[in-house]
Scaffold this motif. Structure first.
Motif, PDB file in Angstrom:
ATOM      1  N   PRO A 343     136.348 -21.582  71.306  1.00  0.00           N
ATOM      2  CA  PRO A 343     136.340 -20.355  70.511  1.00  0.00           C
ATOM      3  C   PRO A 343     136.910 -20.574  69.113  1.00  0.00           C
ATOM      4  O   PRO A 343     137.702 -21.492  68.877  1.00  0.00           O
ATOM      5  N   GLU A 344     136.538 -19.713  68.207  1.00  0.00           N
ATOM      6  CA  GLU A 344     137.000 -19.819  66.827  1.00  0.00           C
ATOM      7  C   GLU A 344     138.526 -19.784  66.775  1.00  0.00           C
ATOM      8  O   GLU A 344     139.184 -19.007  67.461  1.00  0.00           O
ATOM      9  N   GLY A 345     139.090 -20.651  65.966  1.00  0.00           N
ATOM     10  CA  GLY A 345     140.528 -20.704  65.797  1.00  0.00           C
ATOM     11  C   GLY A 345     141.241 -21.663  66.730  1.00  0.00           C
ATOM     12  O   GLY A 345     142.470 -21.793  66.653  1.00  0.00           O
ATOM     13  N   VAL A 346     140.520 -22.345  67.614  1.00  0.00           N
ATOM     14  CA  VAL A 346     141.166 -23.268  68.536  1.00  0.00           C
ATOM     15  C   VAL A 346     141.778 -24.426  67.752  1.00  0.00           C
ATOM     16  O   VAL A 346     141.226 -24.896  66.751  1.00  0.00           O
ATOM     17  N   THR A 347     142.947 -24.871  68.167  1.00  0.00           N
ATOM     18  CA  THR A 347     143.662 -25.967  67.526  1.00  0.00           C
ATOM     19  C   THR A 347     143.949 -27.047  68.560  1.00  0.00           C
ATOM     20  O   THR A 347     143.869 -26.800  69.772  1.00  0.00           O
ATOM     21  N   PRO A 348     144.284 -28.269  68.139  1.00  0.00           N
ATOM     22  CA  PRO A 348     144.549 -29.332  69.107  1.00  0.00           C
ATOM     23  C   PRO A 348     145.651 -28.947  70.094  1.00  0.00           C
ATOM     24  O   PRO A 348     146.648 -28.322  69.736  1.00  0.00           O
ATOM     25  N   ALA A 367     137.598 -57.435  76.657  1.00  0.00           N
ATOM     26  CA  ALA A 367     138.947 -57.758  76.214  1.00  0.00           C
ATOM     27  C   ALA A 367     139.612 -56.539  75.599  1.00  0.00           C
ATOM     28  O   ALA A 367     140.542 -56.665  74.796  1.00  0.00           O
ATOM     29  N   MET A 368     139.173 -55.335  75.976  1.00  0.00           N
ATOM     30  CA  MET A 368     139.766 -54.123  75.443  1.00  0.00           C
ATOM     31  C   MET A 368     141.113 -53.852  76.097  1.00  0.00           C
ATOM     32  O   MET A 368     141.273 -54.024  77.309  1.00  0.00           O
ATOM     33  N   PRO A 369     142.085 -53.422  75.327  1.00  0.00           N
ATOM     34  CA  PRO A 369     143.408 -53.133  75.881  1.00  0.00           C
ATOM     35  C   PRO A 369     143.480 -51.729  76.474  1.00  0.00           C
ATOM     36  O   PRO A 369     142.533 -50.943  76.391  1.00  0.00           O
ATOM     37  N   VAL A 370     144.601 -51.406  77.065  1.00  0.00           N
ATOM     38  CA  VAL A 370     144.942 -50.018  77.369  1.00  0.00           C
ATOM     39  C   VAL A 370     145.039 -49.286  76.032  1.00  0.00           C
ATOM     40  O   VAL A 370     145.604 -49.797  75.065  1.00  0.00           O
ATOM     41  N   ILE A 371     144.470 -48.054  75.975  1.00  0.00           N
ATOM     42  CA  ILE A 371     144.433 -47.304  74.723  1.00  0.00           C
ATOM     43  C   ILE A 371     145.151 -45.971  74.890  1.00  0.00           C
ATOM     44  O   ILE A 371     144.814 -45.187  75.779  1.00  0.00           O
ATOM     45  N   LEU A 372     146.138 -45.722  74.041  1.00  0.00           N
ATOM     46  CA  LEU A 372     146.808 -44.423  73.933  1.00  0.00           C
ATOM     47  C   LEU A 372     146.607 -43.965  72.498  1.00  0.00           C
ATOM     48  O   LEU A 372     147.140 -44.581  71.570  1.00  0.00           O
ATOM     49  N   ALA A 373     145.840 -42.907  72.275  1.00  0.00           N
ATOM     50  CA  ALA A 373     145.474 -42.531  70.919  1.00  0.00           C
ATOM     51  C   ALA A 373     145.579 -41.031  70.705  1.00  0.00           C
ATOM     52  O   ALA A 373     144.738 -40.259  71.180  1.00  0.00           O
ATOM     53  N   GLY A 374     146.631 -40.619  70.004  1.00  0.00           N
ATOM     54  CA  GLY A 374     146.705 -39.258  69.514  1.00  0.00           C
ATOM     55  C   GLY A 374     146.096 -39.178  68.130  1.00  0.00           C
ATOM     56  O   GLY A 374     145.343 -40.077  67.713  1.00  0.00           O
ATOM     57  N   ILE A 375     146.398 -38.127  67.392  1.00  0.00           N
ATOM     58  CA  ILE A 375     145.916 -37.988  66.026  1.00  0.00           C
ATOM     59  C   ILE A 375     147.088 -37.615  65.132  1.00  0.00           C
ATOM     60  O   ILE A 375     148.136 -37.165  65.614  1.00  0.00           O
ATOM     61  N   ALA A 376     146.923 -37.795  63.835  1.00  0.00           N
ATOM     62  CA  ALA A 376     147.998 -37.507  62.893  1.00  0.00           C
ATOM     63  C   ALA A 376     148.461 -36.064  63.051  1.00  0.00           C
ATOM     64  O   ALA A 376     147.663 -35.130  63.037  1.00  0.00           O
ATOM     65  N   GLY A 377     149.762 -35.888  63.228  1.00  0.00           N
ATOM     66  CA  GLY A 377     150.331 -34.563  63.406  1.00  0.00           C
ATOM     67  C   GLY A 377     150.322 -34.053  64.829  1.00  0.00           C
ATOM     68  O   GLY A 377     150.909 -33.003  65.124  1.00  0.00           O
ATOM     69  N   HIS A 378     149.687 -34.785  65.725  1.00  0.00           N
ATOM     70  CA  HIS A 378     149.601 -34.374  67.135  1.00  0.00           C
ATOM     71  C   HIS A 378     149.735 -35.629  67.995  1.00  0.00           C
ATOM     72  O   HIS A 378     148.743 -36.293  68.318  1.00  0.00           O
ATOM     73  N   ARG A 379     150.959 -35.935  68.378  1.00  0.00           N
ATOM     74  CA  ARG A 379     151.204 -37.154  69.137  1.00  0.00           C
ATOM     75  C   ARG A 379     151.067 -36.911  70.645  1.00  0.00           C
ATOM     76  O   ARG A 379     151.404 -35.840  71.141  1.00  0.00           O
ATOM     77  N   ILE A 380     150.613 -37.912  71.343  1.00  0.00           N
ATOM     78  CA  ILE A 380     150.736 -37.947  72.803  1.00  0.00           C
ATOM     79  C   ILE A 380     152.221 -38.113  73.120  1.00  0.00           C
ATOM     80  O   ILE A 380     152.919 -38.904  72.472  1.00  0.00           O
TER      81      ILE A 380
END
Length: 468
Positions: A343-348, A367-380
């Motif tokens: 819906p409109e206005g949804v945020t991370p 050969a891919m590693p374990v991946i933990l990936a948040g985004i700038a301003g929103h960390r895991i």
């Protein structure tokens, strides 16, 4: 003792040629009118379009019984077909695809029911179902009379699915939306798209199931906007299941387990597209809470994926005792993103409180590693990885350590979204706060010149007994 209703007494032939749809639905209606009962399919092949379950009815398939999805009419109105898709709330938005938004257009459907079951050692064969919303050269799923799911349940309570085998199930073998108190046990699913999808469901246990789904996910938890409101998928336990993505469809059920990949060249040419994994996401407007995944085997498929990219919170997830054999891509992929399909206005949303322990992963093609990936301003947040043992193909050159993968904040979440050549051999972590790593070991079949860990914007990390 529940009264038993034989569909043959209501006109079913069970010969695989005559349509038994009306007879099967008459038997279900009779059981419901009696206050509940068992509709028992004896040995034979029951050709059918849509069967409408009713409350307090148990559908039981004996050994040798086959419930066979009939072909749809070639043109709308040209003959009998599957029930029309309902005018669902979800049909008014584009936050999830057509398959997630309708339930009636299925071989077996249940809407707003209580105390229902589908059980027995028999087979549900979705031969006449389509396996996508639209496929070139095939009938579209939205065309009148076309069915695209084997079992679809909406807003049901106290549901048991146990023992049956499901072959070529269309878009979904099992789609459960907004259901509660759901027990799924000992299913064998061998299918051309998704195995089990649990969407906005609560109080669910999936145990001892075997699922082969080369073209899509085996067990997938979602929290779409299909109910017309935000709703989480929560209190789900998945235990003792085996998922795979590389057997020829049908060969899991018949026991031959024939590999789709034939020969070394084809194996390496097809390392990317086999799916068959356990995943949370992609659709995630409502979020996920209190999810437990325990003692499961991943065989020749992608690894575990925990994703929230549409605004919902993913929290309190505990994973233990995974065996990943010949896994493709990253063995573990955790993603907090901003696709924001909602819906409109949804945020991370937030992605926090995740513990993964006792994992053994063999990656002969990756050969891919374990991946933990948040985004700038929103960390895991608050992730623990413990007792992780990876066996990688290795072989990556030192120059890859300088690679800076894209953020891709709004992209569809997938381990390859950052590229296949990542700067870490064992663990890639970006935008994470509160990371604990204990007893993490990497073995490489060939020397790998990348650093064991690549970390950016990682706060409050604690690492012990990590090496190769």
């Amino acid at each position: 003792m529940s009264e038993v209703f034989d569909p043959r007494a209501f006109g079913a032939r069970g010969d695989g040629a005559a349509l038994d749809t009306q007879a099967l639905n008459r038997a279900v209606a009779a059981a419901a009118s009696a206050g509940g009962g068992v509709v028992r399919l004896g040995p034979g092949t029951y050709l059918s379009h849509s069967i409408r379950l009713q409350s307090r009815v148990r559908l039981y398939l004996e050994k040798g019984a086959v419930l066979l999805a009939a072909d749809p009419p070639a043109e709308p109105g040209a003959g009998p077909g599957y029930d029309l898709p309902e005018a669902s709330i979800a049909a008014t938005n584009s936050y999830q695809d057509f398959g997630h938004s309708h339930w009636r257009n299925s071989l077996i459907s249940g809407i707003g029911l209580e105390d229902i079951a589908i059980e027995g050692p028999g087979l549900i064969w979705g031969r006449g179902l389509v396996n996508g919303d639209y496929e070139p050269g095939h009938l579209p799923a939205m065309q009148a009379g076309v069915g695209n799911k084997a079992i679809a349940l909406y807003d049901c309570r106290r549901v048991t699915l146990a023992g049956v085998s499901i072959l070529e199930a269309g878009h979904f073998a099992v789609l459960a939306t907004g259901c509660r108190d759901l027990a799924i046990a000992r299913l064998t699913i061998d299918t051309n798209r998704d195995g089990i999808n649990l969407d906005c469901c609560r109080d669910v246990e999936v145990s001892d199931c075997r699922i082969n789904s080369p073209n899509d996910d085996a067990i997938c938890l979602k929290s779409t906007f299909a109910l017309g409101r935000l709703a989480a998928t929560e209190d789900v336990r998945i235990t003792g299941c085996t998922v795979s993505g590389s057997y020829q469809i049908g060969s899991l059920i018949n026991g031959s387990r024939t590999l789709l990949d034939r020969g070394r060249r084809e194996v390496f040419a097809n390392v990317t597209h086999r799916t068959g994994r356990i995943k949370l996401g992609t659709e995630s407007t409502g979020g996920f809470r209190r999810i437990r995944i325990e003692n499961c085997i991943f065989q020749r498929c992608r690894g575990l994926a925990l994703e929230t990219v549409d605004g919902g919170d993913l929290e309190d997830v505990r994973v233990a005792g995974l065996m990943l054999r010949q896994v493709r891509h990253a063995p573990i992929f955790i993603r907090l993103g901003a696709r924001l399909s909602g819906p409109e206005g949804v945020t991370p949303g937030r992605c926090r409180g995740i513990t993964i322990r006792d994992v053994r992963a063999d990656q002969p093609w990756s050969a891919m590693p374990v991946i933990l990936a948040g985004i700038a301003g929103h960390r895991i947040e608050d992730v623990t990885l413990a007792d992780i043992h990876l066996r990688s193909r290795g072989g990556a050159p030192a120059r890859l350590a300088a690679v800076l993968p894209p953020e891709a904040a709004a992209d569809y979440p997938d381990p390859e979204m950052f590229g296949v050549d990542l700067p870490a051999a064992g663990l890639f972590a970006r935008h994470v706060r509160g990371l604990t790593v204990r007893r993490f070991r990497l073995e490489c079949a060939r020397p790998d010149a990348r650093p064991l860990v690549w970390a950016r914007d990682v706060r409050q990390a604690s690492v012990s007994a990590m090496g190769r």
